[in-house]
Design an enzyme around this catalytic site. Structure first.
Site, short mmCIF file in Angstrom:
data_model
loop_
_atom_site.label_atom_id
_atom_site.label_comp_id
_atom_site.label_asym_id
_atom_site.label_seq_id
_atom_site.Cartn_x
_atom_site.Cartn_y
_atom_site.Cartn_z
N GLU A 247 -9.79 -13.90 -2.91
CA GLU A 247 -10.38 -13.48 -1.84
C GLU A 247 -10.84 -14.35 -0.96
OE1 GLU A 247 -13.77 -11.03 -3.20
OE2 GLU A 247 -14.68 -12.67 -4.06
N SER B 210 1.18 -9.83 -0.35
CA SER B 210 0.75 -8.48 -0.47
C SER B 210 1.31 -7.59 0.87
CB SER B 210 -0.58 -8.19 -0.46
OG SER B 210 -1.42 -9.21 0.35
N LYS C 60 0.64 -1.34 0.13
CA LYS C 60 0.00 0.19 0.07
C LYS C 60 0.82 1.31 0.05
CE LYS C 60 -4.49 -1.24 1.09
NZ LYS C 60 -4.46 -2.71 1.54
N ASP D 245 -17.63 -11.46 -2.73
CA ASP D 245 -18.29 -10.53 -3.48
C ASP D 245 -17.53 -10.21 -4.94
OD1 ASP D 245 -16.33 -9.01 -1.34
OD2 ASP D 245 -16.90 -7.76 -2.91
N SER E 167 -8.38 1.31 9.24
CA SER E 167 -7.83 0.80 10.17
C SER E 167 -6.37 0.14 10.02
CB SER E 167 -8.55 -0.08 11.15
OG SER E 167 -8.94 -1.21 10.34
N GLY F 218 -15.87 -13.98 1.95
CA GLY F 218 -16.33 -12.58 1.52
C GLY F 218 -15.99 -12.47 -0.14
#
Ligand SMILES: *Cc1c(COP(=O)(O)O)cnc(C)c1O
Length: 320
Positions: free
Chosen positions: A205, A305, A54, A211, A79, A209
């Site tokens: 993923e 990651s 990130k 999605d 967070s 979850g």
């Protein structure tokens, strides 16, 4: 969505972050190669500054601020790793940073964010809406809001991880990338289609979850409640307006991994490869192990990651 970012934006991001972000190592392991019957390259973003990819997107986005934006400052709500990435990038660039964090955020993460010079604003996760707070702060004080994934400069920055991998090891047959809101996957997709066009690209993923998988297969963004999973970096509720069209166009499929598989991969990486990855960072490896029969004899990339897991949690996840 017109004007989606392109590989050129990834190339520009690479120039902006050069000398600030680490060019992270690519690690190989004979044990893994034997287990998968393939040649496997791990791109180690757990060894990136602040412990996750990130930093790339955050630094790229803040580098593009105008003098007025720099003076007023940046606001982010997170967070996790995005908060630390924004706080560190802002400090390096001399930009004031405000980070909106939930009242129950781990003390270590709040401390890390403050340690990087971020001004932390605490909100109540159950009664207040962080986006509203972020937007209100942005309006009141003229701050620029940088979201964790759904932003062209953020995803272009994340794509530099894949660009480095392909430039180092050449084209691959398959590449596995963790998926939350899709900043990492969409950025890596731009780099993959430019540098290794025939590579099978998989987003991975948490099973709880899925999605992203459902969105990919139905062609429209699916919203879910915050999933219960140990992969806290991928507890997103939906893909983004900018990330989704790129994923739909450039990714081959979305796979999922269970928490049990994440723990197994985390233990394997620690004991056999001496790599500490956080649960979310293990999504790619866990998925590759599931479909190893298809990978035999191939050249595989796995994006690790991040590595931000505190040692007590690491030990308890491994049952130590
Ligand atoms: C944020 C994060 C992800 C997911 O990235 P997206 O851009 O939201 O898809 C994966 N792994 C780690 C370690 C993260 O911090």
């Amino acid at each position: 969505m017109t004007n989606l970012p392109t590989f050129d934006d990834v190339v520009s991001a690479a120039q902006r972050i050069q000398g600030h972000a680490h060019k992270t190592p690519v690690v190989t392991s004979r044990t893994v190669d034997e287990e998968l019957g393939a040649r496997v390259f791990f791109k180690c973003e757990n060894l990136q500054r602040m412990g996750a990819f990130k930093f790339r997107g955050a630094f790229n986005a803040l580098s593009k601020f105008t003098p007025e934006q720099r003076k007023a400052g940046v606001v982010a709500f997170s967070s996790g790793n995005h908060a630390q990435a924004i706080a560190l990038s802002a400090r390096l660039l001399g930009i004031p940073a405000t980070i909106v964090m939930p009242h129950d955020a781990p003390a270590a993460k709040v401390a890390a964010t403050k340690g990087y010079g971020g001004n932390v604003v605490i909100y109540d996760r159950y009664t207040q809406d962080r986006e509203q707070i972020g937007r209100a702060l942005a309006e009141q004080h003229g701050l620029t809001l940088i979201p964790p994934y759904d932003h062209p400069d953020v995803l272009a920055g994340q794509g530099t991880a894949a660009k480095e991998l392909f430039e180092e090891v050449g084209p691959l047959d398959a590449f596995f990338v963790p998926l939350g809101g899709g900043g990492l996957l969409s950025g890596c997709a731009l780099a993959t289609r430019a540098l290794s066009p025939d590579c099978m690209l998989y987003g991975v993923e948490p099973e709880a979850g899925n999605d992203g998988q459902r969105s990919f297969r139905t062609g429209s963004i699916v919203h879910i409640d915050t999933p219960k999973t140990i992969a806290d970096g991928a507890q997103t509720q939906h893909l983004g307006q900018v990330t989704f069209p790129i994923i739909l166009r450039d990714v081959n499929d979305i796979l999922t991994a269970s928490d049990t598989e994440l723990v197994e991969s985390m233990a394997f990486m620690a004991s056999r490869m001496k790599l500490i990855a956080e649960p979310t960072g293990c999504l790619g490896f866990a998925a590759a192990r599931q479909i190893k029969a298809e990978l035999r004899g191939k050249r595989i990339g796995i994006l690790v990651s991040g590595g931000n897991v505190d040692m007590a949690r690491f030990a308890s996840l491994l049952g130590i």
